[in-house]
Design a protein around this motif. Sequence first.
Motif, PDB file in Angstrom:
ATOM      1  N   UNK A  99       0.851  -1.184   0.000  1.00 34.21           N
ATOM      2  CA  UNK A  99       0.000   0.000   0.000  1.00 34.21           C
ATOM      3  C   UNK A  99       0.893   1.244   0.000  1.00 34.21           C
ATOM      4  N   UNK A 100       0.368   2.311  -0.543  1.00 33.33           N
ATOM      5  CA  UNK A 100       1.118   3.561  -0.568  1.00 33.33           C
ATOM      6  C   UNK A 100       0.785   4.382   0.670  1.00 33.33           C
ATOM      7  N   UNK A 101       1.742   5.166   1.137  1.00 34.75           N
ATOM      8  CA  UNK A 101       1.549   6.003   2.317  1.00 34.75           C
ATOM      9  C   UNK A 101       1.353   7.467   1.936  1.00 34.75           C
ATOM     10  N   UNK A 102       0.878   7.730   0.735  1.00 39.95           N
ATOM     11  CA  UNK A 102       0.769   9.093   0.230  1.00 39.95           C
ATOM     12  C   UNK A 102      -0.292   9.923   0.943  1.00 39.95           C
ATOM     13  N   UNK A 103      -1.342   9.313   1.434  1.00 37.65           N
ATOM     14  CA  UNK A 103      -2.453  10.066   2.022  1.00 37.65           C
ATOM     15  C   UNK A 103      -2.355  10.209   3.539  1.00 37.65           C
ATOM     16  N   UNK A 104      -1.187  10.034   4.091  1.00 35.69           N
ATOM     17  CA  UNK A 104      -1.026  10.117   5.538  1.00 35.69           C
ATOM     18  C   UNK A 104      -0.799  11.555   5.979  1.00 35.69           C
ATOM     19  N   UNK A 105      -1.314  11.896   7.172  1.00 38.42           N
ATOM     20  CA  UNK A 105      -1.046  13.230   7.693  1.00 38.42           C
ATOM     21  C   UNK A 105       0.366  13.275   8.286  1.00 38.42           C
ATOM     22  N   UNK A 106       0.762  14.424   8.818  1.00 46.91           N
ATOM     23  CA  UNK A 106       2.149  14.621   9.261  1.00 46.91           C
ATOM     24  C   UNK A 106       2.565  13.643  10.359  1.00 46.91           C
ATOM     25  N   UNK A 107       1.750  13.456  11.377  1.00 46.51           N
ATOM     26  CA  UNK A 107       2.110  12.556  12.476  1.00 46.51           C
ATOM     27  C   UNK A 107       2.204  11.113  11.982  1.00 46.51           C
ATOM     28  N   UNK A 108       1.300  10.730  11.097  1.00 37.21           N
ATOM     29  CA  UNK A 108       1.337   9.370  10.540  1.00 37.21           C
ATOM     30  C   UNK A 108       2.602   9.160   9.709  1.00 37.21           C
ATOM     31  N   UNK A 109       3.001  10.176   8.954  1.00 36.69           N
ATOM     32  CA  UNK A 109       4.235  10.076   8.169  1.00 36.69           C
ATOM     33  C   UNK A 109       5.451   9.946   9.087  1.00 36.69           C
ATOM     34  N   UNK A 110       5.434  10.640  10.215  1.00 39.46           N
ATOM     35  CA  UNK A 110       6.539  10.536  11.173  1.00 39.46           C
ATOM     36  C   UNK A 110       6.560   9.151  11.818  1.00 39.46           C
ATOM     37  N   UNK A 111       5.394   8.599  12.113  1.00 41.45           N
ATOM     38  CA  UNK A 111       5.312   7.239  12.664  1.00 41.45           C
ATOM     39  C   UNK A 111       5.893   6.245  11.669  1.00 41.45           C
ATOM     40  N   UNK A 112       5.476   6.342  10.418  1.00 37.75           N
ATOM     41  CA  UNK A 112       5.964   5.430   9.377  1.00 37.75           C
ATOM     42  C   UNK A 112       7.474   5.557   9.220  1.00 37.75           C
ATOM     43  N   UNK A 113       7.980   6.781   9.265  1.00 38.38           N
ATOM     44  CA  UNK A 113       9.426   7.003   9.124  1.00 38.38           C
ATOM     45  C   UNK A 113      10.196   6.319  10.256  1.00 38.38           C
ATOM     46  N   UNK A 114       9.715   6.440  11.489  1.00 33.49           N
ATOM     47  CA  UNK A 114      10.381   5.784  12.629  1.00 33.49           C
ATOM     48  C   UNK A 114      10.286   4.268  12.494  1.00 33.49           C
ATOM     49  N   UNK A 115       9.116   3.778  12.113  1.00 34.85           N
ATOM     50  CA  UNK A 115       8.964   2.327  11.912  1.00 34.85           C
ATOM     51  C   UNK A 115       9.952   1.839  10.848  1.00 34.85           C
ATOM     52  N   UNK A 116      10.028   2.562   9.730  1.00 27.06           N
ATOM     53  CA  UNK A 116      10.900   2.155   8.621  1.00 27.06           C
ATOM     54  C   UNK A 116      12.382   2.220   8.977  1.00 27.06           C
ATOM     55  N   UNK A 117      12.790   3.276   9.671  1.00 28.75           N
ATOM     56  CA  UNK A 117      14.212   3.487   9.918  1.00 28.75           C
ATOM     57  C   UNK A 117      14.732   2.794  11.167  1.00 28.75           C
ATOM     58  N   UNK A 118      13.935   2.729  12.219  1.00 32.85           N
ATOM     59  CA  UNK A 118      14.447   2.249  13.497  1.00 32.85           C
ATOM     60  C   UNK A 118      13.926   0.878  13.909  1.00 32.85           C
TER      61      UNK A 118
END
Length: 179
Positions: A99-118
């Motif tokens: 699934x694409x994460x294009x429609x996520x708001x700012x906090x959701x994008x930050x959550x995804x970034x932490x999940x992906x990186x850490x």
Amino acid sequence: MFVQTEVTPNPNSLKFLPGKKVSNSGPYEIINKDDTQNVLVRNILSINGVEGIFLGEDFISVNKKDITKWDDIKHIVVSFINDFYSEGKEFVIDESLDEQNANLDEIEQRIVKILDQKIRPAVARDGGDIKFKEFKDGVVKVQLQGSCSGCPSSTMTLKQGVQNLLCHYLPEVKEVVAI
């Protein structure tokens, strides 16, 4: 070709390392053989006692039923993997199935970034994956896949690892739950 195996924290999941690229388009989980036309995935899912497969960049995690013994199926999985790559195939999956994460708001994008990186790299070492599903009222909902799905230690990992990390970086996060 020599396919290596690694145990995972989940006794019903084993990580197979073919020494070649497995997924050319990100992590992917398949539980039903009718959901794919891929010969290797269908063959492994046809083995009596196999419940699901998770494809990482360079590994295949196979989940089995609790009553099935690895000694009964491990050599069959290795044989299927060897046959697949000996036919000259470069990788198991090459289409985007995520699934694409294009429609996520700012906090959701930050959550995804932490999940992906850490978090995702550590979870992948154990033969699994974690996917963001939803953030609402301070609660992050994630889906555990591969070896992490049904793992006895996944609750502890989720609460002590994922939840602590997300709460540390994002005060908006109060809890993390698996769906």
